[in-house]
Design an enzyme around this catalytic site. Structure first.
Site, PDB file in Angstrom:
ATOM      1  N   ARG A  49     -54.515 -12.730  33.250  1.00  0.00           N
ATOM      2  CA  ARG A  49     -55.732 -13.072  33.984  1.00  0.00           C
ATOM      3  C   ARG A  49     -56.855 -12.150  33.522  1.00  0.00           C
ATOM      4  NH1 ARG A  49     -56.678  -8.518  35.359  1.00  0.00           N
ATOM      5  NH2 ARG A  49     -58.428  -9.308  36.515  1.00  0.00           N
ATOM      6  N   GLY A  50     -58.075 -12.460  34.019  1.00  0.00           N
ATOM      7  CA  GLY A  50     -59.240 -11.745  33.523  1.00  0.00           C
ATOM      8  C   GLY A  50     -59.865 -12.603  32.427  1.00  0.00           C
ATOM      9  N   ASP A 239     -67.074 -13.360  34.948  1.00  0.00           N
ATOM     10  CA  ASP A 239     -66.323 -14.493  34.391  1.00  0.00           C
ATOM     11  C   ASP A 239     -67.237 -15.467  33.662  1.00  0.00           C
ATOM     12  OD1 ASP A 239     -64.589 -13.451  36.767  1.00  0.00           O
ATOM     13  OD2 ASP A 239     -63.269 -14.560  35.391  1.00  0.00           O
ATOM     14  N   LYS A 250     -65.252 -12.232  40.499  1.00  0.00           N
ATOM     15  CA  LYS A 250     -64.266 -12.321  41.574  1.00  0.00           C
ATOM     16  C   LYS A 250     -64.919 -12.382  42.956  1.00  0.00           C
ATOM     17  CE  LYS A 250     -60.757 -12.657  41.341  1.00  0.00           C
ATOM     18  NZ  LYS A 250     -60.158 -14.028  41.386  1.00  0.00           N
TER      19      LYS A 250
HETATM   20  O1  MRU Z   1     -58.819 -14.286  39.023  1.00  0.00           O
HETATM   21  P1  MRU Z   1     -58.902 -13.209  37.991  1.00  0.00           P
HETATM   22  O2  MRU Z   1     -58.028 -12.042  38.287  1.00  0.00           O
HETATM   23  O3  MRU Z   1     -58.722 -13.746  36.601  1.00  0.00           O
HETATM   24  O4  MRU Z   1     -60.407 -12.691  38.094  1.00  0.00           O
HETATM   25  C1  MRU Z   1     -60.847 -11.721  37.202  1.00  0.00           C
HETATM   26  C2  MRU Z   1     -62.227 -11.259  37.455  1.00  0.00           C
HETATM   27  O5  MRU Z   1     -62.940 -11.771  38.292  1.00  0.00           O
HETATM   28  C3  MRU Z   1     -62.754 -10.185  36.553  1.00  0.00           C
HETATM   29  O6  MRU Z   1     -63.665  -9.358  37.223  1.00  0.00           O
HETATM   30  C4  MRU Z   1     -63.460 -10.839  35.359  1.00  0.00           C
HETATM   31  O7  MRU Z   1     -62.628 -11.778  34.756  1.00  0.00           O
HETATM   32  C5  MRU Z   1     -63.900  -9.864  34.356  1.00  0.00           C
HETATM   33  S1  MRU Z   1     -62.542  -9.234  33.442  1.00  0.00           S
HETATM   34  C6  MRU Z   1     -63.088  -8.285  32.189  1.00  0.00           C
END
Ligand code: MRU
Length: 346
Positions: A49-50, A239, A250
């Site tokens: 994820r991320g 994102d 997030k």
């Molecule tokens: O749902 P996730 O854990 O994939 O969400 C991730 C985030 O919101 C991060 O802050 C974002 O992807 C930036 S990661 C460098």
């Protein structure tokens, strides 16, 4: 400083090796993803994820799909790759890094003359380039963001935008890691990040493993910490960043930005070029992923809401650009007024 590698090729190159982030902080387990079904499940289920990490994993997964088509007629290869790319793309809608990486892979496939074997080699190279470029972009974000994190900084972050979310040292955490490398005393406050706790499970895990002082707090405690004068700056990832600088990140990022503005605390966003989406004019056009009820009804297997109530569970929110002090990318520190045109993306 030991920085974890969230996604890479397996030793024999026949799989995408990921850290299974569902199991942290209890257990550190790496697993190999070999098929498109396993990849989609890993992305949807948040094993990987991320935003940058899912883009990289998607690209590498598509290269594996191609490898299984070696020997097939060129037209069939391209058609099956397109179908696979569409399937991977549909796993999570908000982070633009995923379609960005898949589009780049498909452009490479279509532009490669020759037979299936040539396409297989070209896609392998392209996926590896996407991984390597992300690693370099993280490093550059760290360099550009260094000036924002002076010695003694107390930094509040949300979710996980560290090494676990990227191919390198992270985005929001990159300036923190660089500042620590440079000998600065930095203290990080990690929002727990309801409902899936990426802050307490992942950010706290990777920072403490790297020897960076970190304190976990529930999301609802952030404003009182600011009011107590214990936060110097907020630093979060993204994102998708719209052309006008609106930031999808997030869920819980937006209230953090409001609280930061109220308390006069700078609110910084860090992201690589691959997270900018010049084709999306404002945050209103960003599709926000809605996740299942179980994440709130039965958090980590324990009943946390009655079965018969409805649940609201968006995975992301949009922070309006006017709450953002600056955006740090691999290209530098961008300050308002933001205008991210076509030249913004690599
Ligand atoms: O749902 P996730 O854990 O994939 O969400 C991730 C985030 O919101 C991060 O802050 C974002 O992807 C930036 S990661 C460098």
């Amino acid at each position: 400083m030991e920085i974890v590698q969230a996604v890479r090729w397996s030793d024999d190159g026949t799989a995408v090796r990921i850290v299974d982030q569902r199991l942290l902080p209890e257990r550190y387990v790496e697993c190999d993803v070999r098929t498109i079904d396993e990849l989609c499940e890993a992305i949807r289920g948040l094993a990987v994820r991320g935003a940058p990490a899912i883009g990289i994993a998607g690209a590498m997964g598509l290269a594996l799909v191609a490898a299984k088509l070696d020997g097939a007629p060129r037209d069939e290869v391209l058609q099956r790759l397109k179908h696979a790319a569409d399937t991977i793309r549909a796993t999570r809608p908000t982070a633009v890094n995923l379609p960005w990486a898949l589009d780049r892979m498909m452009r490479t496939a279509c532009a490669t003359s020759g037979d299936a074997g040539d396409i297989v080699s070209a896609l392998r190279r392209e996926a590896s380039a996407i991984l390597e470029e992300d690693r370099a972009m993280c490093r550059r974000i760290g360099e550009h963001g260094l000036a924002l994190v002076p010695d003694g900084s107390r930094v509040l972050t949300h979710c996980n935008a560290g090494a676990l979310a990227t191919g390198g040292m992270g985005t929001a955490l990159a300036p923190v890691y660089r500042a620590v490398e440079a000998g600065r005393r930095i203290e990080v406050f990690a929002d727990e990040t309801r409902p899936l706790l990426q802050g307490s499970r992942l950010t706290a895990w990777e920072l403490s493993r790297a020897g960076v002082p970190v304190t976990v707090l529930a999301d609802s405690m952030a404003a009182s910490l600011m009011r107590a004068g214990r936060i110097d700056l907020c630093l979060v990832g993204a994102d998708r960043i719209a052309a006008n600088g609106d930031v999808a990140n997030k869920i819980g990022t937006y209230p953090l930005a409001i609280a930061a503005r109220h308390h006069g605390i700078p609110f910084y966003v860090a992201a690589p070029s691959s997270t900018f989406d010049p084709g999306t004019p404002t945050g209103d056009a960003i599709v926000i992923e809605q996740r299942g009820d179980a994440e709130l009804r039965a958090s980590f297997g324990v009943a946390t809401a009655p079965d018969d109530v409805s649940v609201y569970n968006p995975a992301f929110d949009v922070t309006p650009h006017d709450l953002v002090t600056a955006i740090v990318s691999d290209r530098g520190v961008h300050r308002p007024p933001f205008a991210f045109g076509e030249g913004t993306r690599s």
